[in-house]
Motif scaffolding. Structure first.
Motif, PDB file in Angstrom:
ATOM      1  N   THR A  89       0.858  -1.177   0.000  1.00 55.43           N
ATOM      2  CA  THR A  89       0.000   0.000   0.000  1.00 55.43           C
ATOM      3  C   THR A  89       0.895   1.227   0.000  1.00 55.43           C
ATOM      4  O   THR A  89       1.745   1.396   0.875  1.00 55.43           O
ATOM      5  CB  THR A  89      -0.920   0.035   1.237  1.00 55.43           C
ATOM      6  N   LEU A  90       0.716   2.079  -1.009  1.00 56.60           N
ATOM      7  CA  LEU A  90       1.498   3.309  -1.163  1.00 56.60           C
ATOM      8  C   LEU A  90       0.551   4.460  -0.842  1.00 56.60           C
ATOM      9  O   LEU A  90      -0.395   4.715  -1.584  1.00 56.60           O
ATOM     10  CB  LEU A  90       2.017   3.409  -2.605  1.00 56.60           C
ATOM     11  N   LEU A  91       0.771   5.144   0.284  1.00 56.88           N
ATOM     12  CA  LEU A  91      -0.229   6.123   0.716  1.00 56.88           C
ATOM     13  C   LEU A  91       0.364   7.481   1.071  1.00 56.88           C
ATOM     14  O   LEU A  91       1.516   7.599   1.482  1.00 56.88           O
ATOM     15  CB  LEU A  91      -1.039   5.580   1.894  1.00 56.88           C
ATOM     16  N   ASP A  92      -0.469   8.501   0.892  1.00 62.90           N
ATOM     17  CA  ASP A  92      -0.140   9.870   1.268  1.00 62.90           C
ATOM     18  C   ASP A  92      -0.521  10.068   2.730  1.00 62.90           C
ATOM     19  O   ASP A  92      -1.385   9.354   3.261  1.00 62.90           O
ATOM     20  CB  ASP A  92      -0.929  10.832   0.366  1.00 62.90           C
ATOM     21  N   VAL A  95       4.909   5.092   2.758  1.00 63.38           N
ATOM     22  CA  VAL A  95       4.331   6.435   2.754  1.00 63.38           C
ATOM     23  C   VAL A  95       5.019   7.278   1.683  1.00 63.38           C
ATOM     24  O   VAL A  95       6.245   7.303   1.583  1.00 63.38           O
ATOM     25  CB  VAL A  95       4.479   7.099   4.137  1.00 63.38           C
ATOM     26  N   PHE A  96       4.192   7.970   0.881  1.00 66.21           N
ATOM     27  CA  PHE A  96       4.682   8.841  -0.192  1.00 66.21           C
ATOM     28  C   PHE A  96       4.056  10.205   0.043  1.00 66.21           C
ATOM     29  O   PHE A  96       2.901  10.428  -0.287  1.00 66.21           O
ATOM     30  CB  PHE A  96       4.278   8.256  -1.550  1.00 66.21           C
ATOM     31  N   SER A 113       9.526  11.133   0.065  1.00 64.01           N
ATOM     32  CA  SER A 113       8.823  12.389  -0.187  1.00 64.01           C
ATOM     33  C   SER A 113       8.488  12.513  -1.671  1.00 64.01           C
ATOM     34  O   SER A 113       9.102  11.855  -2.518  1.00 64.01           O
ATOM     35  CB  SER A 113       9.684  13.583   0.252  1.00 64.01           C
ATOM     36  N   LYS A 114       7.541  13.387  -1.983  1.00 63.51           N
ATOM     37  CA  LYS A 114       7.147  13.587  -3.375  1.00 63.51           C
ATOM     38  C   LYS A 114       8.201  14.367  -4.160  1.00 63.51           C
ATOM     39  O   LYS A 114       8.058  14.540  -5.361  1.00 63.51           O
ATOM     40  CB  LYS A 114       5.779  14.275  -3.440  1.00 63.51           C
TER      41      LYS A 114
END
Length: 205
Positions: free
Chosen positions: A49-52, A78-79, A101-102
């Motif tokens: 799961t790739l989540l903000d 976390v992204f 980070s983005k």
């Protein structure tokens, strides 16, 4: 291999989908909110799961904890727009295996995805260096807040009432009110309005 993207911005989800589609045998799923993500996770059981962190309603830190309650083997990366070490530390403490980070390059994000899929930890290089340089106590007052306290502070900054926050987190109103009292004590402020201001100024909301 299933990967669930959780971000409330369709453009971000689209970009991530195209990037992740380059991985062999990748099936990419999407959710626009924390609550949608919980439903998709239970239905699909993704491998990653790739989540903000900044999600409407149910925030990223709370989502990490709830995903792990649903599946203790959940692999979460976390992204986030936040490149500050505090956010990475909180995400890892909540149970995420990685943090990027983005502002990171697509190549670094793919490295992080592969590492977390393998069950290993990965923190973006620059953030990892800052974490290592920091002393063990948090360098800011926010570092003294628990995950739940940070989540409540974020929701206050978004304009939610205490009743709304209690409903979002699934706890009693009195619990939220008492927690706000603890946050005020830790941050040295007297009014809820001051908490809202701090939340906005520090970029938590």
């Amino acid at each position: 291999m299933k990967i669930l993207i959780v971000d409330d911005h369709a453009i971000v989800r689209g970009g991530l989908r195209r990037l992740l589609a380059t991985l062999p045998d990748a099936t990419v799923l999407e959710a626009a909110s924390g609550r949608d993500a919980l439903l998709r996770y239970r239905e699909e059981r993704p491998d990653l799961t790739l989540l903000d962190l900044n999600l409407p309603g149910l925030g990223g830190l709370e989502l990490v904890k709830r995903l792990l309650l649903a599946d203790e083997r959940a692999r979460i990366l976390v992204f986030s727009m936040h490149a500050e070490p505090l956010y990475a530390a909180r995400a890892l403490q909540a149970g995420a295996l990685g943090y990027v980070s983005k502002g990171a390059s697509p190549d670094e994000l793919l490295v992080a995805v592969r590492r977390v899929l393998d069950g290993a930890r990965y923190v973006e290089n620059e953030i990892a260096q800052e974490l290592a340089l920091q002393s063990s106590p948090g360098r800011s007052a926010l570092g003294d807040l628990s995950e739940r306290e940070l989540e409540i502070l974020r929701l206050l900054g978004e304009g939610h009432s205490l009743a709304d926050i209690a409903d979002t987190l699934g706890v009693a109103y009195k619990t939220v009110a008492n927690t706000c009292g603890h946050i005020k004590s830790k941050l040295g402020v007297a009014r809820t309005a001051d908490l809202i201001r701090l939340s906005i100024e520090t970029g938590i909301s």
